[in-house]
Write a protein that holds these residues in place. Structure first.
Motif, PDB file in Angstrom:
ATOM      1  N   UNK A  24       0.874  -1.509   0.036  1.00  0.00           N
ATOM      2  CA  UNK A  24      -0.133  -0.108   0.154  1.00  0.00           C
ATOM      3  C   UNK A  24       0.973   1.181   0.157  1.00  0.00           C
ATOM      4  N   UNK A  25       2.083   1.166   0.178  1.00  0.00           N
ATOM      5  CA  UNK A  25       3.116   2.402   0.404  1.00  0.00           C
ATOM      6  C   UNK A  25       4.140   2.418  -0.935  1.00  0.00           C
ATOM      7  N   UNK A  26       3.599   1.580  -2.070  1.00  0.00           N
ATOM      8  CA  UNK A  26       4.471   1.655  -3.308  1.00  0.00           C
ATOM      9  C   UNK A  26       3.400   2.289  -4.345  1.00  0.00           C
ATOM     10  N   UNK A  27       3.950   3.386  -4.760  1.00  0.00           N
ATOM     11  CA  UNK A  27       3.140   4.135  -5.830  1.00  0.00           C
ATOM     12  C   UNK A  27       3.856   4.264  -7.026  1.00  0.00           C
ATOM     13  N   UNK A  28       2.961   4.948  -8.107  1.00  0.00           N
ATOM     14  CA  UNK A  28       3.723   5.314  -9.429  1.00  0.00           C
ATOM     15  C   UNK A  28       3.287   6.922  -9.388  1.00  0.00           C
ATOM     16  N   UNK A  29       4.446   7.489  -9.615  1.00  0.00           N
ATOM     17  CA  UNK A  29       4.440   9.009 -10.054  1.00  0.00           C
ATOM     18  C   UNK A  29       4.146   9.873  -8.835  1.00  0.00           C
ATOM     19  N   UNK A  30       4.332   9.521  -7.709  1.00  0.00           N
ATOM     20  CA  UNK A  30       4.191  10.093  -6.498  1.00  0.00           C
ATOM     21  C   UNK A  30       4.762   9.521  -5.273  1.00  0.00           C
ATOM     22  N   UNK A  38       7.592   4.369  -1.181  1.00  0.00           N
ATOM     23  CA  UNK A  38       8.461   4.906  -2.596  1.00  0.00           C
ATOM     24  C   UNK A  38       7.474   4.930  -3.598  1.00  0.00           C
ATOM     25  N   UNK A  39       8.072   5.834  -4.674  1.00  0.00           N
ATOM     26  CA  UNK A  39       7.360   6.004  -5.789  1.00  0.00           C
ATOM     27  C   UNK A  39       8.063   5.710  -7.062  1.00  0.00           C
ATOM     28  N   UNK A  40       7.603   5.240  -8.248  1.00  0.00           N
ATOM     29  CA  UNK A  40       8.242   5.017  -9.233  1.00  0.00           C
ATOM     30  C   UNK A  40       7.714   6.078 -10.439  1.00  0.00           C
ATOM     31  N   UNK A  41       8.765   6.676 -10.987  1.00  0.00           N
ATOM     32  CA  UNK A  41       8.518   7.702 -11.724  1.00  0.00           C
ATOM     33  C   UNK A  41       9.314   7.605 -13.241  1.00  0.00           C
ATOM     34  N   UNK A  42       8.491   7.595 -14.225  1.00  0.00           N
ATOM     35  CA  UNK A  42       8.932   7.236 -15.601  1.00  0.00           C
ATOM     36  C   UNK A  42      10.042   8.531 -15.983  1.00  0.00           C
ATOM     37  N   UNK A  43      11.224   8.137 -16.625  1.00  0.00           N
ATOM     38  CA  UNK A  43      11.880   9.533 -16.842  1.00  0.00           C
ATOM     39  C   UNK A  43      12.187   9.391 -18.272  1.00  0.00           C
ATOM     40  N   UNK A  44      12.493   8.209 -18.933  1.00  0.00           N
ATOM     41  CA  UNK A  44      12.834   8.155 -20.408  1.00  0.00           C
ATOM     42  C   UNK A  44      12.922   6.677 -21.012  1.00  0.00           C
TER      43      UNK A  44
END
Length: 144
Positions: A24-30, A38-44
């Motif tokens: 529940x504490x694993x996010x996409x883009x935030x 933690x969050x995973x943010x697309x870079x390129x």
């Protein structure tokens, strides 16, 4: 698998260092303002070099992982930086043993690496920090 980002999310969920963070504490883009998420943010997603004669292209897909942890003193910050070093070594070992993310059809993973790790920002009170690590997936995009 619908997207490379989905493959990366699933792959990171299996990382023992990140598995301690509840789903529940694993996010996409935030990231949440709370601790230990933690969050995973697309870079390129860019081509590497020229395409092969058959149209196949080497690609580089990069994401940034932002991990929010306590950073209230130098001891905690040292522990958090040691965590980032272990995470970098984990990615290196995964490439060495061929354990790479599952990707969408026509995408074949070649290697994964973690670079540019460090403290990204601290909260105004200084008790929490966001630690960033950039993850680069090299893969082959097959043309069919």
């Amino acid at each position: 698998m619908e997207s490379i980002l989905e493959g990366m999310r699933n792959y990171l969920a299996e990382c023992p260092l990140l598995a301690e963070i509840t789903p529940k504490n694993r996010h996409i883009d935030w990231t949440d303002s709370g601790n230990n998420n933690y969050g995973i943010f697309f870079d390129k997603n860019t081509p590497v070099g020229d395409p092969y004669i058959n149209g196949t292209q080497e690609m580089e897909y990069a994401v940034q992982i932002n991990v929010r942890k306590l950073s209230c003193d130098d001891v905690k910050r040292l522990e958090n930086n040691a965590f980032l070093e272990r995470l970098q070594r984990w990615f290196m070992s995964q490439t060495a043993c061929g354990n790479l993310p599952e990707l969408p059809e026509n995408c074949i993973p070649n290697s994964i690496d973690a670079v540019n790790a460090g403290l990204l920002e601290t909260s105004s009170s200084g008790d929490k920090g966001v630690y960033m690590i950039q993850v680069i997936l090299n893969y082959t995009l097959e043309v069919r």
